[in-house]
Design a protein around this motif. Sequence first.
Motif, mmCIF file in Angstrom:
data_model
loop_
_atom_site.group_PDB
_atom_site.id
_atom_site.type_symbol
_atom_site.label_atom_id
_atom_site.label_comp_id
_atom_site.label_asym_id
_atom_site.label_seq_id
_atom_site.Cartn_x
_atom_site.Cartn_y
_atom_site.Cartn_z
ATOM 1 N N UNK A 177 30.858 13.246 -6.505
ATOM 2 C CA UNK A 177 31.201 12.608 -7.782
ATOM 3 C C UNK A 177 29.991 12.491 -8.697
ATOM 4 N N UNK A 178 28.834 12.225 -8.107
ATOM 5 C CA UNK A 178 27.645 12.069 -8.930
ATOM 6 C C UNK A 178 27.340 13.368 -9.662
ATOM 7 N N UNK A 179 27.419 14.446 -8.928
ATOM 8 C CA UNK A 179 27.153 15.750 -9.531
ATOM 9 C C UNK A 179 28.182 16.050 -10.614
ATOM 10 N N UNK A 233 27.417 13.921 -13.507
ATOM 11 C CA UNK A 233 26.125 14.327 -14.025
ATOM 12 C C UNK A 233 26.231 15.607 -14.847
ATOM 13 N N UNK A 241 25.354 9.424 -21.925
ATOM 14 C CA UNK A 241 25.109 8.167 -21.233
ATOM 15 C C UNK A 241 25.792 8.252 -19.882
ATOM 16 N N UNK A 242 25.109 7.744 -18.870
ATOM 17 C CA UNK A 242 25.720 7.753 -17.534
ATOM 18 C C UNK A 242 25.214 6.536 -16.785
ATOM 19 N N UNK A 300 26.018 4.079 -13.232
ATOM 20 C CA UNK A 300 26.786 4.042 -11.988
ATOM 21 C C UNK A 300 26.699 2.640 -11.405
ATOM 22 N N UNK A 301 27.821 2.172 -10.900
ATOM 23 C CA UNK A 301 27.883 0.824 -10.338
ATOM 24 C C UNK A 301 28.775 0.836 -9.117
ATOM 25 N N UNK A 302 28.585 -0.117 -8.236
ATOM 26 C CA UNK A 302 29.537 -0.208 -7.113
ATOM 27 C C UNK A 302 30.869 -0.763 -7.601
ATOM 28 N N UNK A 342 32.032 4.067 -2.886
ATOM 29 C CA UNK A 342 32.219 2.771 -3.528
ATOM 30 C C UNK A 342 31.541 2.803 -4.897
ATOM 31 N N UNK A 343 31.637 3.945 -5.557
ATOM 32 C CA UNK A 343 30.918 4.091 -6.818
ATOM 33 C C UNK A 343 31.893 4.142 -7.984
#
Lengths: 78, 784
Positions: free
Chosen positions: B183-185, B188, B195-196, B198-200, B216-217
């Motif tokens: 998901x991060x990729x 990203x 703007x990016x 990320x939080x739990x 859990x992101x």
Amino acid sequence: MAIRYVRKSAQLEGRVTVEEAEGLSEWLKKHPKSTVNLGKCEHVHAAVLQVLMALRPAVKDLPGDRWLAVALAGLARA
Amino acid sequence: MNQAEILDQFVLEARECLETIGKRLLDVERQPDDKELLNDLFRQVHTLKGNCGLFEFKSLEHLVHAGEDVLDRVRHGSLAYNDQIADALLEAMDYTTQLIDEIETHGGLPAELDARSKALAQQLRSHLSEPSAAAPAVPQAVAVAAPRWPDWVSKLPAELRSRAGVAVRYRPEPECFFKGEDPWNLAHSTPGLIHLAVEPVAPWPAADAFDCYRCNLEMVLISDAPRAYVEEHFRYVPEQIEVLELEAAAVAVAAAPPAEAAAPAAVSALDRVTRPTIVRIWLDQRAVLARPGVSAGTVLSVRTSFAHLLTCWADAASTAAALQALQALPPGATPLAAWAQQYAPTAEAAVARGGVTNVSPPEQRLGAGVPTSAPAFAATPAPASESEGGAERTQRVLKVSQDKIDRLMSLIGEMVVAKNALPYLAVRAEEVFQQRELSREIKAQYSVINRIAEDMQHAIMQVRMLPVGTIFQRFARLVRDISKKLGKDVQLVIEGEETEADKNVIESLADPLIHIVRNSLDHGIETPDKRRAAGKPAHGTIRITARQESDRVILEIKDDGAGVNTDRVRAKAVERGLIPQDRAATLSEADAVQLVFLPGFSTADTISDLSGRGVGMDVVRSAVERVNGLVELSSVSGQGTTIRLSLPLSMAVTNVMMIEVAGRCFGVPMDLIVETVRVHAEDIHSFKQAQTTVLRGRIVPLRALHDLLALDAQPQANEEGELAVLVARLGNENVGLVVDNFHGTSDIILKPLEGVLAGLTGFAGTALMGDGSVLMILNPKELT
């Protein structure tokens, strides 16, 4: 291996893949006071990212990637 | 391979997938705890989804994707498999089959089918009770209907909120890592990212309870790319994102421009976003081409990708030449690779125009080759890697249309016939030209060619062999649906599904078998109450067994129902005028059961949905006999019915024995022949018209073939006064055919009688012999 574990710190380098999330997680749980060095890190998998966010190790160098640096900015600096 | 062929291939593979999916769905319903089954089911659906991505079949892809999501949750145990889900999945699968049919006939999907597939997908997704999946299902509605910003937008920094752009909240599902997602990729690599964060989703648990493989992101990002691009980027996770278009009007108030907004004014924002992406995809596509053993399909899809990329470059002047060169390119990977190198848009060009230097190397792939993130462009790149996997598969399994196999088989058939001419030639060499030596050599050559031809024949038979299980698959569904409809509890047991037989034989069996199974369900198996009253378990069992017995395949369909009601069968047969009353009364139980095979027989008073449409057991019998099969039915009242089908393994080549009658040659299929004997004229007993003889203590009726064929001659006895008798099996009894002489056996390709001859009874067909003569093949069943 994109993670090198030295005595008290873990060096994350290049692209850190999902396979290494568990190893890092275990290592951080075992060495709670250790630091991570992200200076040479280009990309981390989301699983690795959440390991860092959840276990909150002290960070030595922030990664070059802008968004990754922002995401990890909340961690303590070593 | 052109587009149409790829589509054909897709339809073929999709059908295969659907078949397995249908089977697995029922398996899973029976054993919901079997992880292996679930995983296999999921894999099939996943493959189907991947294949769909090759084409622009949106409605199909949505539906399959919804199915995949449900199954994924079931697979990970976060959703319990139940009847409703099974029904929804089966319904979706049926509709998918319809869509595939549509694609096959029209080559595309009309837009009006979209509504139904959306409804079905919605129905499937309604089982995903998790709010994150259900809530954002209609992102457009959120944007339009909610003038107030949702919480997650309010949390954004004010200066970002007031900019024009697309805000996305992306909440990956907890199991996403197991699907190979990053998901991060994905977040990203969103086009036009400005703007990016990320939080739990939930607060992080204590270190010991933390599971690093449970996502859990939650990511919130803003992009200045057009909304459609952003949605395209997240197209594989539409239910996990919430999209909101930030008011463009607010830009006027905007204060601080973000760091990256320093692009040259000459280049539009769109180009700034797309061009680096184009460069990256270009590199990706070239990497795909460079792989060893690229399939034609991959080359084609890469080629299409290049054409799309050129169009997207939006600079007609510089791309026109490249596009022309592409169109003039010969097919194949090498010229395309050379072209791609020659016309490659450079990263510098993109940077000079765009000012964004984010040209990353081709995406890393994770685990089993699943892309870690979807590249940010039209649907082509990801499917390219999917079809790559497909290509590897096709190297091991070759799919050939049946026409080609049939052609090969008829060629081999001609080869067999041609080879049979050699012995004649050998005889001529010896007798006409007195060349013994040459004759011997011809015979030696013949034996070599004969061996090869036999091997060839055997090999082509093997190619045409299919496991019987392929037709059993649909029964599981049939039994499930019909038994539900009739309120009966029926269990289907299938044994020996791996038994193999010729494709034609198997296919000709499908309809008769369905009829038999329907009969068993409708007439055979009783309702649970009746069964309990009769002291039987409440659920009935239909057992289908297949096995091979020498050169025949035996299929048995056995139910433990009430059996055939012989009184009713007798009464019905009389009522319908099929047999006279007095004869019906004298029939034995076993014989009365056979009445169901009479044409026009049906016990049903009303035509039900299931059986009783006048398509009776006689149709079953004639269908089976058409492929040289036999049907036997036995029934024990109160205990059930057994139907036994015996079929030849293959019907391509028939082994016949040649016989001579009144100076003419005829062939008789070997599988009907029990034995050939010479019977002394004195051992033949005549009683009125009938002649019989005793063979091994059994009386065998004799019929002279001369009479049966109306030939004006008498059977010829040999010097010892013996008559040649061919004992053939007709149904359950043996009959002796008196002939003049026996000749050898021969493998022939049986050609059915055609045209005006088609109505001729007594003959099964003709065959061309090695010496060019035509041999008529008798059908003793019709003769006597």
